[in-house]
Scaffold this motif. Structure first.
Motif, PDB file in Angstrom:
ATOM      1  N   ILE A   1     -61.344 -10.953   3.243  1.00  0.00           N
ATOM      2  CA  ILE A   1     -62.445 -10.538   4.123  1.00  0.00           C
ATOM      3  C   ILE A   1     -62.305 -11.191   5.496  1.00  0.00           C
ATOM      4  O   ILE A   1     -62.471 -10.545   6.540  1.00  0.00           O
ATOM      5  CB  ILE A   1     -63.804 -10.876   3.489  1.00  0.00           C
ATOM      6  CG1 ILE A   1     -64.063  -9.988   2.272  1.00  0.00           C
ATOM      7  CG2 ILE A   1     -64.933 -10.701   4.506  1.00  0.00           C
ATOM      8  CD1 ILE A   1     -65.335 -10.333   1.527  1.00  0.00           C
ATOM      9  N   LEU A   2     -61.972 -12.483   5.516  1.00  0.00           N
ATOM     10  CA  LEU A   2     -61.811 -13.183   6.788  1.00  0.00           C
ATOM     11  C   LEU A   2     -60.651 -12.619   7.599  1.00  0.00           C
ATOM     12  O   LEU A   2     -60.758 -12.473   8.824  1.00  0.00           O
ATOM     13  CB  LEU A   2     -61.594 -14.683   6.528  1.00  0.00           C
ATOM     14  CG  LEU A   2     -62.827 -15.462   6.060  1.00  0.00           C
ATOM     15  CD1 LEU A   2     -62.436 -16.877   5.651  1.00  0.00           C
ATOM     16  CD2 LEU A   2     -63.883 -15.499   7.155  1.00  0.00           C
TER      17      LEU A   2
ATOM     18  N   TRP B   1     -60.654 -13.231  -2.442  1.00  0.00           N
ATOM     19  CA  TRP B   1     -61.375 -12.118  -1.820  1.00  0.00           C
ATOM     20  C   TRP B   1     -62.054 -12.562  -0.532  1.00  0.00           C
ATOM     21  O   TRP B   1     -62.166 -11.781   0.426  1.00  0.00           O
ATOM     22  CB  TRP B   1     -62.399 -11.539  -2.793  1.00  0.00           C
ATOM     23  CG  TRP B   1     -63.435 -12.521  -3.276  1.00  0.00           C
ATOM     24  CD1 TRP B   1     -63.350 -13.352  -4.340  1.00  0.00           C
ATOM     25  CD2 TRP B   1     -64.717 -12.763  -2.682  1.00  0.00           C
ATOM     26  NE1 TRP B   1     -64.490 -14.108  -4.471  1.00  0.00           N
ATOM     27  CE2 TRP B   1     -65.357 -13.760  -3.468  1.00  0.00           C
ATOM     28  CE3 TRP B   1     -65.391 -12.228  -1.581  1.00  0.00           C
ATOM     29  CZ2 TRP B   1     -66.622 -14.246  -3.168  1.00  0.00           C
ATOM     30  CZ3 TRP B   1     -66.670 -12.710  -1.292  1.00  0.00           C
ATOM     31  CH2 TRP B   1     -67.261 -13.704  -2.086  1.00  0.00           C
ATOM     32  N   VAL B   2     -62.475 -13.824  -0.471  1.00  0.00           N
ATOM     33  CA  VAL B   2     -63.063 -14.351   0.765  1.00  0.00           C
ATOM     34  C   VAL B   2     -62.010 -14.396   1.869  1.00  0.00           C
ATOM     35  O   VAL B   2     -62.281 -14.034   3.027  1.00  0.00           O
ATOM     36  CB  VAL B   2     -63.650 -15.750   0.521  1.00  0.00           C
ATOM     37  CG1 VAL B   2     -64.140 -16.369   1.830  1.00  0.00           C
ATOM     38  CG2 VAL B   2     -64.793 -15.684  -0.483  1.00  0.00           C
TER      39      VAL B   2
ATOM     40  N   GLY C   1     -61.933 -19.574   8.380  1.00  0.00           N
ATOM     41  CA  GLY C   1     -63.237 -19.164   8.890  1.00  0.00           C
ATOM     42  C   GLY C   1     -63.467 -19.638  10.312  1.00  0.00           C
ATOM     43  O   GLY C   1     -63.960 -18.878  11.166  1.00  0.00           O
TER      44      GLY C   1
ATOM     45  N   LEU D   1     -68.704 -18.078   5.648  1.00  0.00           N
ATOM     46  CA  LEU D   1     -67.894 -17.357   4.675  1.00  0.00           C
ATOM     47  C   LEU D   1     -66.690 -18.190   4.245  1.00  0.00           C
ATOM     48  O   LEU D   1     -66.332 -18.233   3.062  1.00  0.00           O
ATOM     49  CB  LEU D   1     -67.443 -16.026   5.282  1.00  0.00           C
ATOM     50  CG  LEU D   1     -66.811 -15.005   4.334  1.00  0.00           C
ATOM     51  CD1 LEU D   1     -67.770 -14.657   3.196  1.00  0.00           C
ATOM     52  CD2 LEU D   1     -66.432 -13.745   5.101  1.00  0.00           C
ATOM     53  N   GLY D   2     -66.069 -18.873   5.226  1.00  0.00           N
ATOM     54  CA  GLY D   2     -64.974 -19.766   4.876  1.00  0.00           C
ATOM     55  C   GLY D   2     -65.422 -20.920   4.005  1.00  0.00           C
ATOM     56  O   GLY D   2     -64.722 -21.331   3.069  1.00  0.00           O
TER      57      GLY D   2
ATOM     58  N   ALA E   1     -59.702 -22.033   3.360  1.00  0.00           N
ATOM     59  CA  ALA E   1     -60.707 -20.994   3.635  1.00  0.00           C
ATOM     60  C   ALA E   1     -61.618 -21.410   4.787  1.00  0.00           C
ATOM     61  O   ALA E   1     -61.944 -20.591   5.657  1.00  0.00           O
ATOM     62  CB  ALA E   1     -61.529 -20.710   2.376  1.00  0.00           C
ATOM     63  N   THR E   2     -62.028 -22.681   4.811  1.00  0.00           N
ATOM     64  CA  THR E   2     -62.860 -23.163   5.918  1.00  0.00           C
ATOM     65  C   THR E   2     -62.096 -23.110   7.230  1.00  0.00           C
ATOM     66  O   THR E   2     -62.642 -22.714   8.273  1.00  0.00           O
ATOM     67  CB  THR E   2     -63.335 -24.598   5.642  1.00  0.00           C
ATOM     68  OG1 THR E   2     -64.148 -24.603   4.474  1.00  0.00           O
ATOM     69  CG2 THR E   2     -64.146 -25.136   6.804  1.00  0.00           C
TER      70      THR E   2
ATOM     71  N   ALA F   1     -61.131 -17.515  -4.968  1.00  0.00           N
ATOM     72  CA  ALA F   1     -61.817 -17.138  -3.726  1.00  0.00           C
ATOM     73  C   ALA F   1     -60.924 -16.317  -2.809  1.00  0.00           C
ATOM     74  O   ALA F   1     -61.189 -16.216  -1.614  1.00  0.00           O
ATOM     75  CB  ALA F   1     -62.292 -18.394  -2.995  1.00  0.00           C
TER      76      ALA F   1
ATOM     77  N   LEU G   1     -67.856 -20.812   1.901  1.00  0.00           N
ATOM     78  CA  LEU G   1     -68.056 -20.254   0.563  1.00  0.00           C
ATOM     79  C   LEU G   1     -66.740 -20.226  -0.205  1.00  0.00           C
ATOM     80  O   LEU G   1     -66.682 -20.587  -1.388  1.00  0.00           O
ATOM     81  CB  LEU G   1     -68.635 -18.841   0.680  1.00  0.00           C
ATOM     82  CG  LEU G   1     -68.754 -18.046  -0.629  1.00  0.00           C
ATOM     83  CD1 LEU G   1     -69.698 -18.755  -1.598  1.00  0.00           C
ATOM     84  CD2 LEU G   1     -69.226 -16.622  -0.356  1.00  0.00           C
ATOM     85  N   GLY G   2     -65.660 -19.797   0.465  1.00  0.00           N
ATOM     86  CA  GLY G   2     -64.357 -19.790  -0.191  1.00  0.00           C
ATOM     87  C   GLY G   2     -63.918 -21.185  -0.589  1.00  0.00           C
ATOM     88  O   GLY G   2     -63.340 -21.392  -1.667  1.00  0.00           O
TER      89      GLY G   2
END
Length: 239
Positions: A24-25, A20-21, A181, A130-131, A177-178, A18, A133-134
């Motif tokens: 992006i963030l 790429w997530v 985000g 989005l976070g 990731a969360t 993840a 999702l990662g």
């Protein structure tokens, strides 16, 4: 062994599926920073002492100095003054024309003030998802590794490699990731709400100035040919 948040973030950026997530963030966080700084500087640049501006406008209009009032408003960088300028330019056409001109100018100024805020609102609303999702992708990866089949000769080795501590570390990396985000979303939402309140304040100040101008334009000029006593009798219906 203790793993710092910075190390988890570095691993999430480079190694996780993840990643790429995360990139992006991080890109969205930079976009947010640019918009927040640009809007803050712009709103600071167009600030004005509206009570003093209103008092000066009222004084000039009472003295009949419409041209001087126009020049004074044009000298101000504020959005409120820009709207009043449109009204003063149409003052000779009557209150209705001035009102329409100021409504159009106010709409243009609102677009100018709100530039970039839709991006902040969108990022603030969607960065946490989005976070998340990662995080989901990272957890799926962790359980995929846990569920990989292995032959009988390497069962002990696999069990040792996939100890609970290692699995928890993988999940912790996925949860970064969360966290990122939320880190991106919170400043975006806070800035969006602040700028919206500031724009509402500018709108209220603009309405006050436009109503002041319209009050002067709509004022009836008294008939100077009548004496004060005659005007008093005409108002009371006396003979």
């Amino acid at each position: 062994m203790h793993t710092s948040l910075l190390e988890l973030l570095k691993h999430a950026l480079l190694d996780l599926k993840a990643s790429w997530v995360m990139w992006i963030l991080l890109a969205l966080s930079l976009i947010d920073l640019v918009i927040i700084l640009e809007r803050a500087l712009f709103l600071y640049w167009v600030r004005a002492n509206v009570p003093a501006l209103a008092a000066e406008l009222d004084e000039l209009l009472r003295a009949g100095k419409v041209r001087e009032a126009l020049e004074r408003m044009k000298a101000s960088r504020s959005a409120e003054a820009a709207v009043v300028v449109a009204g003063l330019r149409h003052a000779d056409l009557g209150p209705a024309s001035a009102d329409k001109a100021m409504l159009g100018a106010a709409a243009l100024q609102r677009v100018r003030l709100e530039r970039g805020l839709s991006v902040l609102g969108t990022v603030g609303n969607n960065a946490p998802f989005l976070g998340l999702l990662g995080t989901v992708i990272g957890i799926i990866e962790a359980f995929e590794i846990l569920g990989r089949p292995s032959d009988a000769s390497t069962v002990a080795q696999a069990a040792s490699a996939l100890a609970p501590q290692a699995i928890m570390t993988s999940i912790a990396e996925a949860l970064v990731a969360t966290a990122v985000g939320l880190f991106v979303a919170i400043p975006a939402v806070a800035a969006f709400n602040f700028f919206q309140r500031r724009i509402q304040s500018i709108g209220a100040n603009t309405e006050a100035l436009t109503n002041l101008l319209l009050a002067h334009l709509a004022a009836e000029v008294p008939d100077e040919s009548l004496s004060p006593e005659s005007r008093s009798r005409s108002l009371t219906g006396g003979a």
